[in-house]
Write an enzyme that holds these catalytic residues in place. Structure first.
Site, short mmCIF file in Angstrom:
data_model
loop_
_atom_site.label_atom_id
_atom_site.label_comp_id
_atom_site.label_asym_id
_atom_site.label_seq_id
_atom_site.Cartn_x
_atom_site.Cartn_y
_atom_site.Cartn_z
N LEU A 89 1.04 -0.76 0.07
CA LEU A 89 0.16 -0.03 -0.07
C LEU A 89 0.69 1.16 -0.19
CD1 LEU A 89 -2.75 1.29 0.47
CD2 LEU A 89 -2.77 1.13 2.38
N ASP A 90 0.67 2.01 -0.95
CA ASP A 90 1.26 3.51 -0.60
C ASP A 90 2.73 3.31 -0.84
OD1 ASP A 90 -0.77 4.75 -0.57
OD2 ASP A 90 -0.86 4.72 1.81
#
EC number: 3.5.1.10
Lengths: 290, 290, 290, 290
Positions: A231-232
């Site tokens: 994530l990210d």
């Protein structure tokens, strides 16, 4: 040059060795193609070569894509090149995913409507009903697939069905507030762009503007990156920023950040479509236009 | 690639026609030169082609500049190319002219002293004594040639003598507050860079910050350009800017502008030395580095 | 207004309640003081009030600081105000600590030398000899106190001795590459400013440009903050940034970052000296000047 | 503070003299008003004082505007103040004029639709039909009044009728490509904002991007200013800019400039509505928010 013919973009990448540029430019020359812009870069730490060429065939004859590809494929074989030929007039099929925030969607649809974003938007998908009328005013099909903890995999199947049916080539997460499953990230690797509302790697995850407020930073930003299962953490394409000060509460940061988020996402998509972005080792080479 | 050899920059410009890139890249390939970075641009309105290549010869042999030049000269003849070969380690001889303001001079000398400005500063010339100690601390000869209406041509002769004696290749006007004569401008055409303290073409001539104050602008800037006999009209290399507001009186604009002037001039010089700047029709093509 | 008199800055902070502005401005009015600039801010989440006033006493009489302080002290008592009166012409005593990098030191000394940084630099302290001549050319005492794991506390005692002897009021860490002890951080809390070469909270600790390179970010920056015992976690005063791309290897990021580091540190010091910075709950309120 | 009450903005301007701040703040204090933000500035060259205060009345009672105005009017009389009291929740009536370009209109309507531009848009007026559907989708009346050399005064009468009927308080020229008559400029002085697509005073008049291209500038911009009868000479409110290079032909500058034009116009309107802008001597004082 006679620019009435189609214009093409040739992008290629391979291990560094002598002759990498020449194999591209000599073939173009011998094929009667005029180069209007060329950028190459050799990553000396990773020993990797990247090149992007814009060209047009001279003369009045029609450009024979098939012959070009076959010819260049043979020539470049010895260099272990990954390469791609793109017609500049080609508009890739795109699907946009959103939740409730509409600033990025509105910006993309505006550019699309005014022929400043050369894509073919096939659908807007959301887990909420809120943005239906915006999509509809632009004559774009809107799919609302609500999501809950129990229905997540089922919802993703619905999403995937739309992507398949529409021949989607680029998936844009325009402030879609759900995390995609690992398998979906995997499947759309290199073909899905997300906008995160912070200067990554700072302030990953939820509520980055609240994190920024708590930290008392004096500038905030946005990061457009390819989606990955971390994530990210996906490869960064471009970043934008804006100055802020103590008068900005979290709600003000959220409001102020909208412009920079929309601009940053649009820029990343433009770069992607114009084949300016290369991926290697979880990072990007971007032949950006200042 | 074996980067232990010298690195070179080849720049060229010629009328647009097919094969312009190829004649450069094929010769480099055949000469055993590895291209680490290449940028080309075709100005379709002016039908003019520009290319800049960084390369290094492979292998352990010494690069034969003379042979390279002869070979490339023959190859490129048919294209009517203006071209130049530059050793990346070459440091051009430079003379800096100043008056009383020292912010640009200080900045350039700092970069020079710390090996961040690859030039050989031969002399500092001024019409005032003020900056002598600054130059001397850097072990650079300082010439003070006062100027008056009557002595202008005589003073320019003195300046020219220093330029001749030092083998000056680039003349830098680092806030030199005198206008050069037409003949001097002519002689140093393409080889003299000036910094003007406004966003040209706005606020030409004297006291641009006072002009900016009177106008109530909300941003000020600086313009680095090649000197021409039309005052403040020479080809622009790069520009920088800073936000200001109503609290800035002329004296504050002057103070605030110093940083942006120094940075903008240094950037222009860096671009010039790295052969990133091409001149054509009183404008520049700059393969800048973001 | 008659501006020939001294100019003063009054700063104050207290819990939010009605009358906070009035107690300041009424006293100034009754004391015959003309306000040339006033900024106040009420932090509604923390219920805290901040005010900064620039003023000058009207008329030809000498301003009686003592009487002002006594008078204002009595008036403001009911508001539980922390406040400070500063003569604008006062130049605080400053000590600068460095290691081997000189770009921030050079920039500060230049501003100091040209009267653009209204401080009194008492000494430069380093753990290396490298920057001695730079300090000496500016007639500033240079103390070299080498440091090793064993001698750290002893070295800090030497540093503290210089700070004591010089009456240091502001300690500037201008790329001092050592971590101060907790006790030293404690003692210089609110009175020591550090420049960190990243956009905090991203890339804390060692080698932030290498971290930035590995992450593939498209912009780098610098953060000026008050020193605290949590490394790189102190209250942020201001931040600057610069665009970069794939052509920037770590060594290039280091080089490019120097300008923005120097500018950001100088700006933070200027804000601190001009009493534009308030500290509350590990964050700052900065009445910045655009 | 109890922020449930209405919030107000008090702005005032008058010749510089002692007591200007006090007359404002003392009255607010005595009226039981809490100041959440205050900015004042004294223009020492023009001897003019400017102040802007945001405040809310404490307690549960309703704020008595009439009494406030009467009371403050009496108090401030001695200072020859021009002042204004504005309810922060008040949304001024606005009319937007456009021609064919829609980027500024689209941006304003988006902000309006999402409650980020606190105005009441009464009508869109154009000399072309092109943007009717955009206005209509936002439920805003669209008036198309074509214009020719012969019908100019007649067309302005039609425009004025709409402005009168709608109770327009702010006229926005969002890339309206016609010049208003002197009398209309006069009538809407201080109440009409225009966006010009250059960094004024550079490139006044027609086709500024073409002018910029011919000049070879390295940055372009936009200027939001109050309309005056001197074309493109009205008081500047704010300016924005973007970097460009040699690859930008006029058509590319036009395209690139759209974002900065829209952002700059929206910012100026926001400042105007929030009463951050003061006009004096054809220049502005703007208490901007970074």
């Amino acid at each position: 040059m006679n620019q009435s013919n189609s214009n093409y973009i040739l992008t290629a990448s391979c291990p560094s060795r002598i002759g990498t540029v020449d194999v591209v430019t000599r073939f173009l020359c011998e094929s009667g193609c005029y180069i209007s812009e060329l950028n190459s870069f050799d990553d000396e730490l990773n020993q990797r070569f990247f090149i992007r060429v814009e060209f047009a065939q001279e003369g009045s004859g029609k450009f024979d894509e098939k012959a070009f590809k076959q010819g260049f494929g043979e020539r470049s074989k010895a260099f272990d090149m990954e390469w791609e030929l793109t017609d500049k007039s080609y508009r890739p099929s795109v699907v946009i995913m959103v939740s409730k925030y509409d600033h990025c969607l509105n910006d993309l649809l505006y550019r699309y409507r005014t022929h400043n974003l050369p894509v073919d938007i096939k659908a807007v998908i959301s887990n909420h009903e809120d943005l239906r009328s915006l999509a509809q005013w632009h004559d774009i099909p809107y799919h609302c697939f609500p999501i809950s903890h129990e229905t997540k995999s089922q919802q993703e199947a619905q999403v995937q069905q739309v992507l398949d049916d529409s021949g989607c080539e680029l998936l844009i997460l325009a402030r879609y507030m759900q995390v995609l499953s690992d398998s979906m990230c995997e499947q759309w690797s290199r073909k899905a762009i997300n906008i995160h509302h912070s200067l990554l790697p700072g302030f990953k995850g939820a509520k980055p503007y609240h994190q920024a407020y708590d930290k008392g930073v004096k500038l905030v930003g946005a990061t457009a990156h390819y989606v990955s299962s971390d994530l990210d953490e996906g490869p960064i394409i471009t970043q934008g920023m804006a100055n802020v000060n103590h008068t900005y509460y979290p709600k003000d940061l959220i409001k102020k950040g909208k412009d920079i988020e929309a601009l940053t996402l649009a820029k990343a998509i433009q770069y992607h479509i114009e084949k300016r972005v290369f991926l290697f080792n979880d990072k990007t080479v971007v032949f950006e236009r200042s």
